[in-house]
Design a protein around this motif. Sequence first.
Motif, PDB file in Angstrom:
ATOM      1  N   THR A  54      -0.495  -9.018   6.227  1.00  0.00           N
ATOM      2  CA  THR A  54      -1.494 -10.097   6.650  1.00  0.00           C
ATOM      3  C   THR A  54      -2.847  -9.696   6.664  1.00  0.00           C
ATOM      4  OG1 THR A  54       0.506 -10.828   7.942  1.00  0.00           O
ATOM      5  CG2 THR A  54      -1.592 -11.732   8.689  1.00  0.00           C
ATOM      6  N   ILE A  55      -3.782 -10.513   6.037  1.00  0.00           N
ATOM      7  CA  ILE A  55      -5.106 -10.295   5.722  1.00  0.00           C
ATOM      8  C   ILE A  55      -6.008 -11.363   6.373  1.00  0.00           C
ATOM      9  CG2 ILE A  55      -6.753  -9.625   4.210  1.00  0.00           C
ATOM     10  CD1 ILE A  55      -4.533  -8.439   2.335  1.00  0.00           C
ATOM     11  N   LEU A  56      -6.866 -10.984   7.204  1.00  0.00           N
ATOM     12  CA  LEU A  56      -8.071 -11.897   7.553  1.00  0.00           C
ATOM     13  C   LEU A  56      -9.324 -11.707   6.832  1.00  0.00           C
ATOM     14  CD1 LEU A  56      -8.801 -13.831  10.176  1.00  0.00           C
ATOM     15  CD2 LEU A  56      -9.714 -11.878  11.042  1.00  0.00           C
ATOM     16  N   VAL A  57      -9.827 -12.680   6.306  1.00  0.00           N
ATOM     17  CA  VAL A  57     -10.879 -12.817   5.882  1.00  0.00           C
ATOM     18  C   VAL A  57     -12.128 -13.485   6.338  1.00  0.00           C
ATOM     19  CG1 VAL A  57     -12.189 -13.259   3.259  1.00  0.00           C
ATOM     20  CG2 VAL A  57      -9.825 -12.268   3.476  1.00  0.00           C
ATOM     21  N   THR A  58     -13.255 -13.151   6.532  1.00  0.00           N
ATOM     22  CA  THR A  58     -14.261 -13.860   7.341  1.00  0.00           C
ATOM     23  C   THR A  58     -15.078 -14.399   6.147  1.00  0.00           C
ATOM     24  OG1 THR A  58     -16.225 -12.401   7.791  1.00  0.00           O
ATOM     25  CG2 THR A  58     -14.301 -12.303   9.330  1.00  0.00           C
ATOM     26  N   ALA A  60     -13.167 -15.852  -2.936  1.00  0.00           N
ATOM     27  CA  ALA A  60     -12.683 -15.220  -4.091  1.00  0.00           C
ATOM     28  C   ALA A  60     -11.616 -14.209  -3.475  1.00  0.00           C
ATOM     29  CB  ALA A  60     -13.545 -14.319  -4.925  1.00  0.00           C
ATOM     30  N   ALA A  61     -11.915 -13.533  -2.421  1.00  0.00           N
ATOM     31  CA  ALA A  61     -11.109 -12.285  -1.922  1.00  0.00           C
ATOM     32  C   ALA A  61      -9.672 -12.890  -1.414  1.00  0.00           C
ATOM     33  CB  ALA A  61     -11.712 -11.730  -0.871  1.00  0.00           C
ATOM     34  N   CYS A  62      -9.783 -14.041  -0.798  1.00  0.00           N
ATOM     35  CA  CYS A  62      -8.607 -14.587  -0.325  1.00  0.00           C
ATOM     36  C   CYS A  62      -7.851 -15.187  -1.363  1.00  0.00           C
ATOM     37  CB  CYS A  62      -9.061 -16.010   0.274  1.00  0.00           C
ATOM     38  SG  CYS A  62      -9.871 -15.873   1.962  1.00  0.00           S
ATOM     39  N   LYS A  63      -8.311 -15.690  -2.640  1.00  0.00           N
ATOM     40  CA  LYS A  63      -7.384 -15.922  -3.780  1.00  0.00           C
ATOM     41  C   LYS A  63      -6.826 -14.743  -4.447  1.00  0.00           C
ATOM     42  CE  LYS A  63     -10.596 -18.395  -6.236  1.00  0.00           C
ATOM     43  NZ  LYS A  63     -10.862 -19.219  -7.123  1.00  0.00           N
ATOM     44  N   ALA A  64      -7.739 -13.831  -4.405  1.00  0.00           N
ATOM     45  CA  ALA A  64      -7.041 -12.445  -5.116  1.00  0.00           C
ATOM     46  C   ALA A  64      -6.184 -11.929  -4.256  1.00  0.00           C
ATOM     47  CB  ALA A  64      -8.296 -11.397  -5.113  1.00  0.00           C
ATOM     48  N   TYR A  65      -5.979 -11.930  -2.966  1.00  0.00           N
ATOM     49  CA  TYR A  65      -5.099 -11.299  -1.855  1.00  0.00           C
ATOM     50  C   TYR A  65      -3.877 -12.194  -2.059  1.00  0.00           C
ATOM     51  CZ  TYR A  65      -8.955  -8.436  -0.043  1.00  0.00           C
ATOM     52  OH  TYR A  65      -9.847  -7.705   0.002  1.00  0.00           O
ATOM     53  N   ALA A  66      -4.116 -13.611  -2.137  1.00  0.00           N
ATOM     54  CA  ALA A  66      -2.933 -14.408  -2.114  1.00  0.00           C
ATOM     55  C   ALA A  66      -2.061 -14.094  -3.350  1.00  0.00           C
ATOM     56  CB  ALA A  66      -3.306 -15.808  -2.255  1.00  0.00           C
ATOM     57  N   GLN A  67      -3.042 -14.017  -4.667  1.00  0.00           N
ATOM     58  CA  GLN A  67      -2.336 -13.646  -6.010  1.00  0.00           C
ATOM     59  C   GLN A  67      -1.441 -12.259  -5.778  1.00  0.00           C
ATOM     60  OE1 GLN A  67      -5.564 -14.422  -8.273  1.00  0.00           O
ATOM     61  NE2 GLN A  67      -4.629 -16.133  -9.068  1.00  0.00           N
ATOM     62  N   LEU A  68      -1.769 -11.342  -4.856  1.00  0.00           N
ATOM     63  CA  LEU A  68      -0.861 -10.127  -4.572  1.00  0.00           C
ATOM     64  C   LEU A  68       0.367 -10.275  -3.665  1.00  0.00           C
ATOM     65  CD1 LEU A  68      -3.882  -7.634  -5.357  1.00  0.00           C
ATOM     66  CD2 LEU A  68      -2.104  -8.187  -6.696  1.00  0.00           C
ATOM     67  N   GLY A  69       0.432 -11.667  -3.122  1.00  0.00           N
ATOM     68  CA  GLY A  69       1.481 -11.816  -1.932  1.00  0.00           C
ATOM     69  C   GLY A  69       1.021 -11.840  -0.690  1.00  0.00           C
ATOM     70  N   ALA A  70      -0.155 -11.621  -0.215  1.00  0.00           N
ATOM     71  CA  ALA A  70      -0.565 -11.563   1.006  1.00  0.00           C
ATOM     72  C   ALA A  70      -0.514 -12.873   1.727  1.00  0.00           C
ATOM     73  CB  ALA A  70      -1.963 -10.783   1.113  1.00  0.00           C
ATOM     74  N   ASN A  71      -0.246 -12.663   3.307  1.00  0.00           N
ATOM     75  CA  ASN A  71      -0.474 -13.898   4.061  1.00  0.00           C
ATOM     76  C   ASN A  71      -1.893 -14.005   4.251  1.00  0.00           C
ATOM     77  OD1 ASN A  71       2.491 -14.080   4.575  1.00  0.00           O
ATOM     78  ND2 ASN A  71       2.022 -12.501   5.816  1.00  0.00           N
ATOM     79  N   VAL A  72      -2.530 -14.862   4.249  1.00  0.00           N
ATOM     80  CA  VAL A  72      -4.028 -14.986   4.013  1.00  0.00           C
ATOM     81  C   VAL A  72      -4.671 -15.660   5.249  1.00  0.00           C
ATOM     82  CG1 VAL A  72      -6.177 -15.143   3.023  1.00  0.00           C
ATOM     83  CG2 VAL A  72      -3.927 -14.618   1.708  1.00  0.00           C
ATOM     84  N   ILE A  73      -5.139 -15.195   6.124  1.00  0.00           N
ATOM     85  CA  ILE A  73      -6.070 -15.870   7.343  1.00  0.00           C
ATOM     86  C   ILE A  73      -7.414 -15.957   6.888  1.00  0.00           C
ATOM     87  CG2 ILE A  73      -6.335 -16.048   9.615  1.00  0.00           C
ATOM     88  CD1 ILE A  73      -4.280 -13.867  10.138  1.00  0.00           C
TER      89      ILE A  73
END
Length: 256
Positions: A15-19, A28-41
């Motif tokens: 689970t990753i939080l991005v401000t 861009a970071a949110c999309k990159a993290y989602a592409q690697l399977g993360a839960n994104v906040i």
Amino acid sequence: MTEYKVRSSALLGKTILVTGAGDGIGKAACKAYAQLGANVILLGRTVANLEKVYDEIVQIHQTSNFNEAQCAIIPLDLKGATEKHYQDMAMTIGDQFGCLDGLLHNASVLGHLQPFEHIKEDEFSEVMHVNVTSHFLMTKALLPVLKKAPMASTIFTTSTVGSQGRAYWGTYSVSKFAVEGMMQVLADEYADSTMRFNCINPGRTRTKMRASAYPAENPETLKTADEIMSVYEYLMSDESCKENGKTFLAQPSLAK
Ligand SMILES: NC(=O)c1ccc[n+]([C@@H]2O[C@H](COP(=O)([O-])OP(=O)(O)OC[C@H]3O[C@@H](n4cnc5c(N)ncnc54)[C@H](OP(=O)(O)O)[C@@H]3O)[C@@H](O)[C@H]2O)c1
């Protein structure tokens, strides 16, 4: 340019939080993290932007077959947020996700580029509040949920003017020096833990902030935020578990 390679599901279950998730590098970071399977906040101040990113993340999770992965929105203006807001946020994250594996402090404001002697006290305070105090309050509040993760990674965002002062970049430059200092204090304090703290200097990147600093520049000469994501991915993945207290350049070729 250094390319860090991570596995295609490197962030699955994290689970990753991005401000500043609604635009620019944060988006861009949110999309990159989602592409690697993360839960994104997604944390940001403009809800309409966050909702658009949310829809893109849901789509990315679906097309990548990360069917269990989740996305959440935290609408919050760092300018007015208090310690209580961050404590409540930490509790909600703990309840919903159990822990926080990654925190990307990305949102910041530029303020006006102007001679030092023209900087007004209220503008200095506002930029320092958004770019520094909010990072302090948020990190402090989130430490308990970061500690619950097996190997939490916190990334701060700096700038070239965060290690070398530059005329007319006044408050912004001062704030980025402070961010680098905060990262180093935390990295040293938790050096014996499984947590790590690092900075990324994105380098000049095609976003609204860059355009406001350099209005006459041709944006086509700049990398897009999507093109500088490899170090953002690396530092969130367990492959970087030994990295602590460092500042990484997303575009090392610019330093030459
Ligand atoms: N772009 C570059 O060339 C460059 C170079 C060096 C360092 N950086 C650093 O990289 C980071 C990202 O920059 P960027 O270029 O992507 O900037 P950007 O295009 O201006 O995007 C910044 C994001 O932060 C959000 N934000 C700003 N103030 C906020 C507040 N008070 N509360 C909550 N969210 C707020 C914005 O929200 P809205 O959606 O509401 O606008 C936006 O989504 C910053 O820390 C910047 O200093 C950028």
